[in-house]
Design a protein around this motif. Structure first.
Motif, PDB file in Angstrom:
ATOM      1  N   LYS A   7       1.001  -1.185   0.105  1.00  0.00           N
ATOM      2  CA  LYS A   7       0.028   0.091   0.075  1.00  0.00           C
ATOM      3  C   LYS A   7       0.849   1.261  -0.171  1.00  0.00           C
ATOM      4  O   LYS A   7       1.739   1.206   0.782  1.00  0.00           O
ATOM      5  CB  LYS A   7      -0.943   0.074   1.326  1.00  0.00           C
ATOM      6  CG  LYS A   7      -1.772  -1.175   1.356  1.00  0.00           C
ATOM      7  CD  LYS A   7      -2.682  -0.910   2.785  1.00  0.00           C
ATOM      8  CE  LYS A   7      -3.700  -2.198   2.936  1.00  0.00           C
ATOM      9  NZ  LYS A   7      -4.398  -2.176   4.278  1.00  0.00           N
ATOM     10  N   GLY A  32      -9.156   1.650  -1.781  1.00  0.00           N
ATOM     11  CA  GLY A  32      -8.430   0.715  -2.414  1.00  0.00           C
ATOM     12  C   GLY A  32      -7.585   1.276  -3.593  1.00  0.00           C
ATOM     13  O   GLY A  32      -6.801   0.211  -3.916  1.00  0.00           O
ATOM     14  N   GLN A  56      -3.011   0.491  -4.122  1.00  0.00           N
ATOM     15  CA  GLN A  56      -2.558  -0.855  -3.363  1.00  0.00           C
ATOM     16  C   GLN A  56      -2.545  -1.934  -4.418  1.00  0.00           C
ATOM     17  O   GLN A  56      -3.225  -1.817  -5.477  1.00  0.00           O
ATOM     18  CB  GLN A  56      -3.911  -1.102  -2.516  1.00  0.00           C
ATOM     19  CG  GLN A  56      -4.120  -0.296  -1.367  1.00  0.00           C
ATOM     20  CD  GLN A  56      -5.203  -0.869  -0.253  1.00  0.00           C
ATOM     21  OE1 GLN A  56      -5.352  -1.850  -0.523  1.00  0.00           O
ATOM     22  NE2 GLN A  56      -5.636   0.170   0.414  1.00  0.00           N
ATOM     23  N   GLU A  77       2.052  -5.204   3.834  1.00  0.00           N
ATOM     24  CA  GLU A  77       1.217  -5.951   5.022  1.00  0.00           C
ATOM     25  C   GLU A  77       0.800  -7.493   4.641  1.00  0.00           C
ATOM     26  O   GLU A  77       0.457  -7.661   3.498  1.00  0.00           O
ATOM     27  CB  GLU A  77       0.292  -5.294   5.804  1.00  0.00           C
ATOM     28  CG  GLU A  77      -0.870  -4.727   4.747  1.00  0.00           C
ATOM     29  CD  GLU A  77      -1.828  -3.873   5.759  1.00  0.00           C
ATOM     30  OE1 GLU A  77      -1.455  -2.682   5.689  1.00  0.00           O
ATOM     31  OE2 GLU A  77      -2.759  -4.257   6.172  1.00  0.00           O
ATOM     32  N   GLU A  98     -15.275  -7.036   8.850  1.00  0.00           N
ATOM     33  CA  GLU A  98     -14.505  -5.752   8.962  1.00  0.00           C
ATOM     34  C   GLU A  98     -15.650  -4.960   9.667  1.00  0.00           C
ATOM     35  O   GLU A  98     -16.926  -4.802   9.442  1.00  0.00           O
ATOM     36  CB  GLU A  98     -14.344  -5.030   7.531  1.00  0.00           C
ATOM     37  CG  GLU A  98     -13.249  -6.028   6.920  1.00  0.00           C
ATOM     38  CD  GLU A  98     -12.901  -5.187   5.602  1.00  0.00           C
ATOM     39  OE1 GLU A  98     -12.577  -4.088   5.770  1.00  0.00           O
ATOM     40  OE2 GLU A  98     -13.152  -5.630   4.351  1.00  0.00           O
ATOM     41  N   ASN A 111      -6.876  -1.709  11.125  1.00  0.00           N
ATOM     42  CA  ASN A 111      -6.383  -1.439   9.853  1.00  0.00           C
ATOM     43  C   ASN A 111      -5.990  -0.099   9.717  1.00  0.00           C
ATOM     44  O   ASN A 111      -4.638   0.262   9.464  1.00  0.00           O
ATOM     45  CB  ASN A 111      -7.610  -1.584   8.934  1.00  0.00           C
ATOM     46  CG  ASN A 111      -7.127  -1.393   7.694  1.00  0.00           C
ATOM     47  OD1 ASN A 111      -6.124  -1.623   7.156  1.00  0.00           O
ATOM     48  ND2 ASN A 111      -8.231  -1.006   6.611  1.00  0.00           N
ATOM     49  N   GLU A 112      -7.094   1.101   9.853  1.00  0.00           N
ATOM     50  CA  GLU A 112      -6.479   2.130   9.677  1.00  0.00           C
ATOM     51  C   GLU A 112      -7.390   3.265  10.261  1.00  0.00           C
ATOM     52  O   GLU A 112      -8.450   3.013  10.934  1.00  0.00           O
ATOM     53  CB  GLU A 112      -6.665   2.534   7.833  1.00  0.00           C
ATOM     54  CG  GLU A 112      -7.926   2.663   7.102  1.00  0.00           C
ATOM     55  CD  GLU A 112      -7.661   3.230   5.784  1.00  0.00           C
ATOM     56  OE1 GLU A 112      -6.794   3.806   5.561  1.00  0.00           O
ATOM     57  OE2 GLU A 112      -8.640   2.764   5.136  1.00  0.00           O
TER      58      GLU A 112
HETATM   59  P1  ADP Z   1      -8.265   2.380   1.916  1.00  0.00           P
HETATM   60  O1  ADP Z   1      -7.491   3.726   2.308  1.00  0.00           O
HETATM   61  O2  ADP Z   1      -8.473   2.356   0.288  1.00  0.00           O
HETATM   62  O3  ADP Z   1      -9.619   2.140   2.502  1.00  0.00           O
HETATM   63  P2  ADP Z   1      -7.414  -0.168   3.437  1.00  0.00           P
HETATM   64  O4  ADP Z   1      -6.078  -0.286   3.913  1.00  0.00           O
HETATM   65  O5  ADP Z   1      -8.602   0.030   4.330  1.00  0.00           O
HETATM   66  O6  ADP Z   1      -7.413   1.096   2.236  1.00  0.00           O
HETATM   67  O7  ADP Z   1      -7.745  -1.495   2.584  1.00  0.00           O
HETATM   68  C1  ADP Z   1      -9.166  -1.639   1.614  1.00  0.00           C
HETATM   69  C2  ADP Z   1      -9.792  -2.617   1.868  1.00  0.00           C
HETATM   70  O8  ADP Z   1      -9.113  -3.864   1.413  1.00  0.00           O
HETATM   71  C3  ADP Z   1     -10.073  -3.270   3.344  1.00  0.00           C
HETATM   72  O9  ADP Z   1     -11.405  -2.810   3.903  1.00  0.00           O
HETATM   73  C4  ADP Z   1     -10.164  -4.730   3.391  1.00  0.00           C
HETATM   74  O10 ADP Z   1     -11.143  -5.332   2.802  1.00  0.00           O
HETATM   75  C5  ADP Z   1      -8.995  -5.044   2.372  1.00  0.00           C
HETATM   76  N1  ADP Z   1      -7.510  -5.312   2.999  1.00  0.00           N
HETATM   77  C6  ADP Z   1      -6.857  -4.286   3.314  1.00  0.00           C
HETATM   78  N2  ADP Z   1      -5.734  -4.680   3.931  1.00  0.00           N
HETATM   79  C7  ADP Z   1      -5.822  -6.001   4.084  1.00  0.00           C
HETATM   80  C8  ADP Z   1      -4.973  -7.087   4.824  1.00  0.00           C
HETATM   81  N3  ADP Z   1      -3.887  -6.844   5.305  1.00  0.00           N
HETATM   82  N4  ADP Z   1      -5.675  -8.466   4.688  1.00  0.00           N
HETATM   83  C9  ADP Z   1      -6.762  -8.412   3.917  1.00  0.00           C
HETATM   84  N5  ADP Z   1      -7.523  -7.473   3.356  1.00  0.00           N
HETATM   85  C10 ADP Z   1      -7.313  -6.235   3.639  1.00  0.00           C
END
Ligand code: ADP
Ligand code: MG
Length: 388
Positions: free
Chosen positions: A150, A158, A161, A185, A193, A273-274
């Motif tokens: 990412k 998304g 990424q 990651e 989620e 996650n974020e």
């Molecule tokens: P954004 O800033 O685009 O929202 P995210 O990091 O939240 O980026 O990632 C978007 C989506 O991708 C997440 O909501 C999840 O569904 C999937 N995702 C992201 N990171 C992971 C991970 N490490 N393992 C599995 N799925 C992931």
């Protein structure tokens, strides 16, 4: 040097919003209903908040003259998107109350700083490593594959990424991103989620909403569900998530509305996650299903008013409306059947006033409320059928 601000800011005063997207638009609605005037800073003519705000300052987010104007007109300023230059918020803070601070936003707008911050706050994140050089991929632990690379900055929905199954693929993706700083990651087995939206005031008071369960399609939030009746059964999970969000907000010395996205893994464990330093798409249900909305709380924090209740008075299913709905199978444009949607009498339609529909573009959302989640789901299924 910190300047003294008189709080609470009385209704009738000007509030500033950096960013004129849909979140800024819904902020305007909330601020105006409390009697405030809103000035929006956004470079785009016809931005969603521009036509609703009392004043649209059309300029770049780092335009010194525009920031000077916004800061001197307004008693308090907030933002609606995390990619606002942190220095613009710091500059505004010389004139007026700014929440969240440029320092807090600087942490969460960089995934490398963000992940390190969450970790030191004692909240687990996915196994990861920072990648600022090709050699970091070569040295990355094996448990990060398969993984996701990412871009550290400017990603959303998304974008920025790449899913990578091997070191070679990660190197390729890193090069394709132009060698910008990234995090790599591990791809985790997600059972679910959830996200926690909360508000924290200048007096450190916090309110935390019931977690929303989120379904993404193509990296974009599609459906968000909140079930107040399930809170009891999910008490330990929800308490863990709420406590993590509070800890993050506290350690960031955060003022304003914040959202923490979590993964629930197959083994039931919770991973952050974020963080979004603003109201969040998964919090839109709060407009129709909670006592006070996330936008109402944003206004209350920045003006130093008491926070409202985050209680969910209804169950809800929120459906995002993407621009795809404006195109039929043959690619011809059409208008979605809004009357058909509103025949479901618990459907609340929110359209953002965007002139042009594009695929993947967030055009609006529908929150279907119900006394029970079953009732909300039933009408939401009907709404989804109408939209096709
Ligand atoms: P954004 O800033 O685009 O929202 P995210 O990091 O939240 O980026 O990632 C978007 C989506 O991708 C997440 O909501 C999840 O569904 C999937 N995702 C992201 N990171 C992971 C991970 N490490 N393992 C599995 N799925 C992931
Ligand atoms: Mg996300």
């Amino acid at each position: 040097t910190a300047i003294q601000h008189s709080m609470p800011v009385p209704p009738g005063s000007w509030l500033g919003m950096v960013g004129g997207g849909q979140l800024g638009r819904m902020f305007c609605h909330a601020a105006q209903s409390l009697g405030y005037k809103v000035a929006v800073l956004d470079p785009a003519a016809g931005c969603p908040a521009g036509g609703v705000a009392d004043r649209h300052i059309q300029a770049a987010y780092d335009d010194p003259t525009a920031l000077e104007l916004l800061g001197s007109l307004c008693a308090a300023v907030s933002t609606e998107f995390e990619n606002v230059p942190a220095d613009s918020l710091r500059r505004l803070a010389r004139h007026c109350a700014v929440s969240p601070s440029g320092d807090a936003v600087a942490v969460v707008q960089d995934r490398i700083l963000e992940k390190a911050f969450i970790t030191q706050a004692g909240v687990p994140v996915a196994p990861y490593c920072a990648v600022t050089d090709r050699s970091h991929i070569a040295q990355a632990p094996a448990n990060l594959f398969p993984g996701i690379l990412k871009a550290a900055r400017l990603g959303y929905d998304g974008k920025g990424q790449a899913r990578v199954t091997s070191r070679e693929a990660a190197l390729e993706a890193f090069d394709a991103f132009g060698g910008v700083p990234c995090v790599l990651e591990a791809m985790l087995p997600l059972a679910d989620e959830i996200s926690v939206v909360m508000a924290r005031g200048y007096d450190d008071a916090c309110v935390v909403y019931t977690p929303a369960h989120n379904e993404h399609r193509d990296g974009i939030l599609a459906v968000s569900t909140v079930d107040p009746a399930a809170v009891q059964a999910r008490q330990s999970l929800y308490a863990q998530a709420a406590q993590a969000a509070r800890r993050i907000a506290g350690q960031l010395d955060y003022r304003g509305v914040l959202c923490v996205e979590f993964f629930i893994l197959d083994d039931g464990s919770l991973v952050a996650n974020e963080i979004a330093p603003r109201p969040h798409n998964s919090g839109h249900h709060t407009i129709n299903a909670c006592v006070s909305s996330q936008f109402d709380q944003q206004v209350r924090v920045m003006t130093g008013l008491p926070l409202g209740s985050a209680h969910s008075h209804s169950a809800s299913v929120m459906l995002n409306i993407l621009g795809d709905l404006w195109f039929d199978a043959a690619g011809q444009t059409r208008e979605p059947d809004w009357a058909g949607v509103l025949r479901f009498d618990h459907a609340h339609l929110h359209l953002y006033g965007k002139a042009e529909a594009r695929k993947g573009r967030k055009m609006g959302h529908i929150t279907v409320t119900g006394a029970t989640l079953g009732q909300a789901r039933e009408q939401a299924a009907g709404v989804a059928r109408v939209l096709g």
